[in-house]
Design an enzyme around this catalytic site. Structure first.
Site, PDB file in Angstrom:
ATOM      1  N   ARG A 102       0.874  -1.176   0.000  1.00 48.42           N
ATOM      2  CA  ARG A 102       0.000   0.000   0.000  1.00 48.42           C
ATOM      3  C   ARG A 102       0.908   1.221   0.000  1.00 48.42           C
ATOM      4  NH1 ARG A 102      -5.469   1.555   3.305  1.00 48.42           N
ATOM      5  NH2 ARG A 102      -6.210   0.061   1.776  1.00 48.42           N
ATOM      6  N   HIS A 129      -7.224   0.759  -6.673  1.00 52.62           N
ATOM      7  CA  HIS A 129      -7.449  -0.096  -5.489  1.00 52.62           C
ATOM      8  C   HIS A 129      -8.156  -1.388  -5.942  1.00 52.62           C
ATOM      9  CE1 HIS A 129      -7.827  -1.344  -1.481  1.00 52.62           C
ATOM     10  NE2 HIS A 129      -8.772  -0.545  -1.019  1.00 52.62           N
ATOM     11  N   GLN A 132     -10.243  -3.988  -3.678  1.00 53.33           N
ATOM     12  CA  GLN A 132     -11.583  -3.556  -3.288  1.00 53.33           C
ATOM     13  C   GLN A 132     -12.596  -3.848  -4.403  1.00 53.33           C
ATOM     14  OE1 GLN A 132     -12.428  -1.806  -0.190  1.00 53.33           O
ATOM     15  NE2 GLN A 132     -14.435  -2.482  -0.905  1.00 53.33           N
ATOM     16  N   ASP A 233     -17.250   7.162  -2.213  1.00 56.37           N
ATOM     17  CA  ASP A 233     -16.004   6.995  -1.454  1.00 56.37           C
ATOM     18  C   ASP A 233     -15.811   8.300  -0.684  1.00 56.37           C
ATOM     19  OD1 ASP A 233     -13.453   6.302  -0.563  1.00 56.37           O
ATOM     20  OD2 ASP A 233     -12.464   6.556  -2.512  1.00 56.37           O
ATOM     21  N   CYS A 273     -16.539   1.708  -0.130  1.00 59.03           N
ATOM     22  CA  CYS A 273     -15.369   0.899   0.226  1.00 59.03           C
ATOM     23  C   CYS A 273     -15.038   0.996   1.709  1.00 59.03           C
ATOM     24  CB  CYS A 273     -14.168   1.320  -0.614  1.00 59.03           C
ATOM     25  SG  CYS A 273     -13.794   3.080  -0.498  1.00 59.03           S
ATOM     26  N   ARG A 301     -13.646  -8.807   1.278  1.00 55.10           N
ATOM     27  CA  ARG A 301     -12.231  -8.511   1.061  1.00 55.10           C
ATOM     28  C   ARG A 301     -11.408  -9.751   1.421  1.00 55.10           C
ATOM     29  NH1 ARG A 301     -10.449  -3.261   1.189  1.00 55.10           N
ATOM     30  NH2 ARG A 301      -8.517  -4.252   0.519  1.00 55.10           N
TER      31      ARG A 301
HETATM   32  N1  NVA Z   1      -9.976   6.878  -1.830  1.00 56.02           N
HETATM   33  C1  NVA Z   1      -9.713   6.389  -0.498  1.00 56.02           C
HETATM   34  C2  NVA Z   1      -9.951   4.908  -0.423  1.00 56.02           C
HETATM   35  C3  NVA Z   1      -9.775   4.308   0.944  1.00 56.02           C
HETATM   36  C4  NVA Z   1      -9.996   2.829   0.966  1.00 56.02           C
HETATM   37  C5  NVA Z   1      -8.288   6.729  -0.121  1.00 56.02           C
HETATM   38  O1  NVA Z   1      -7.375   6.561  -0.956  1.00 56.02           O
HETATM   39  O2  NVA Z   1      -8.064   7.198   1.003  1.00 56.02           O
HETATM   40  N1   CP Z   2     -11.508  -0.060   2.015  1.00 57.17           N
HETATM   41  C1   CP Z   2     -10.249  -0.128   2.480  1.00 57.17           C
HETATM   42  O1   CP Z   2      -9.294  -0.419   1.764  1.00 57.17           O
HETATM   43  O2   CP Z   2     -10.139   0.122   3.802  1.00 57.17           O
HETATM   44  P1   CP Z   2      -8.782   0.313   4.620  1.00 57.17           P
HETATM   45  O3   CP Z   2      -8.193   1.627   4.176  1.00 57.17           O
HETATM   46  O4   CP Z   2      -9.238   0.350   6.060  1.00 57.17           O
HETATM   47  O5   CP Z   2      -7.875  -0.822   4.337  1.00 57.17           O
END
Ligand code: NVA
Ligand code: CP
Length: 318
Positions: A102, A129, A132, A233, A273, A301
């Protein structure tokens, strides 16, 4: 599939097998004889951003498949700081069986995959992502093709419409555009013009073989018309915190209210998500409605990522 960096890394022909495996692993979870294809393996999890669902579902999933997760946060390892990303990939490839990453810059996961010799899974970048999207697609397919598996699950997605509201230039919007095209779905996005998908994204989509594969509008009611899924989101993605005030100002017309949700199909599902901010991008009456399937998405997930891990581990042995 050698790596899982983007939705198209699973060939369309491989989708039924992957969905069937997720279904099987879900059904067999906790049972005697549940498959352990990661036995004897260690998978490193390099996380430069915080996470609840992704971190926990991968750690639990790797354990359940018989492997060991090795969590490394931004203080343990400095991706691209002090050592090149390529050297990090080469070194870690000598120790572990796969990398789950990540990070901010999408090119980081591409460079790790190119330089290392173990599979890399994208656990979220600023650009995409995919974990997801696969869990989400599985979640609706389970409903639209109840009691089935494999090709029937995948076929149930074809022709369905998803409406994505809010920040239509974020990782989730990008991933849903690519995923919807790959699954044969239609996608309409509504958000402020200043957050429309960019030319760079359009060029990427064209390279993936899906040029022009979405509708963008600034009218949220137009986007949700005829939609089977209404998706949103957070408006402020990780790393964009300094833009909070401006984002909340321009995205205000795109909050998913009861009225907006009611303008989609009668049997539409609401999805997110998570994490969600009730009263910001979505109102509580939608988030808590019987047609909100946010916690099933979160649970899936685990099952879908176990299927992805098992598939990559099997490829490696060959
Ligand atoms: N768009 C959000 C998704 C979190 C799962 C982010 O990148 O923070
Ligand atoms: N939806 C998702 O990826 O959540 P987290 O940021 O908590 O992993």
């Amino acid at each position: 599939m050698k790596h899982f960096l983007k939705e198209t890394d699973v060939a369309r022909s491989e989708l039924p097998k992957l969905f069937a495996l997720a279904r099987e692993l879900k059904a067999k979870r906790g049972r005697k004889g549940a498959p352990t294809p990661l036995r004897g393996q260690t998978w490193a999890m390099i996380f430069s951003k915080s996470s609840t669902r992704t971190r926990v579902s991968f750690e639990v999933g790797i354990h359940e498949l018989g492997g060991n997760p090795l969590f490394l946060n931004r203080n343990d390892i400095q991706l691209g700081r002090g050592e090149t990303i390529e050297d990090t990939a080469r070194v870690l490839s000598r120790f572990v069986h796969g990398l789950i990453v990540r990070t901010f810059d999408h090119s980081d996961v591409e460079r790790l995959a190119a330089a290392g010799s173990v599979p890399v899974i994208n656990a979220l970048t600023d650009f995409l992502h995919p974990c997801q999207i696969y869990a989400d697609a599985f979640t609706v397919a389970e409903r639209w093709a109840k009691g089935t598996t494999g090709a029937k699950l995948v076929d149930s997605l074809r022709g369905r419409k998803i409406a994505f509201l809010g920040d239509t230039a974020c990782n989730m919007a990008h991933s849903w555009i690519l995923g919807a095209n790959h699954f044969g779905m239609k996608i309409a996005l509504a958000g402020p013009q200043s957050f429309a998908p960019t030319k760079e994204f359009d060029a990427f989509l064209a390279r993936e073989g899906y040029a022009g594969g979405y509708q963008f509008t600034t009218d949220p009611f137009e986007a949700v018309r005829g939609a089977d899924v209404v998706y949103t989101d957070v408006w402020v993605s990780m790393g964009k915190e300094e833009e909070t005030k401006e984002r909340i100002r321009v995205m205000a017309p795109y909050v998913v209210t009861g009225k907006l949700f009611a303008a989609a199909k009668k049997d539409a599902y609401f999805m997110h998500c998570l994490p969600a901010h009730a009263g910001e991008e979505v109102m509580p009456e939608v988030l808590d409605s019987p047609r909100s399937i946010i916690f099933d998405e979160a649970e899936n997930r685990l099952h879908m990522q176990k299927a992805i891990l098992a598939t990559l581990a099997a490829k490696r042995r060959r």
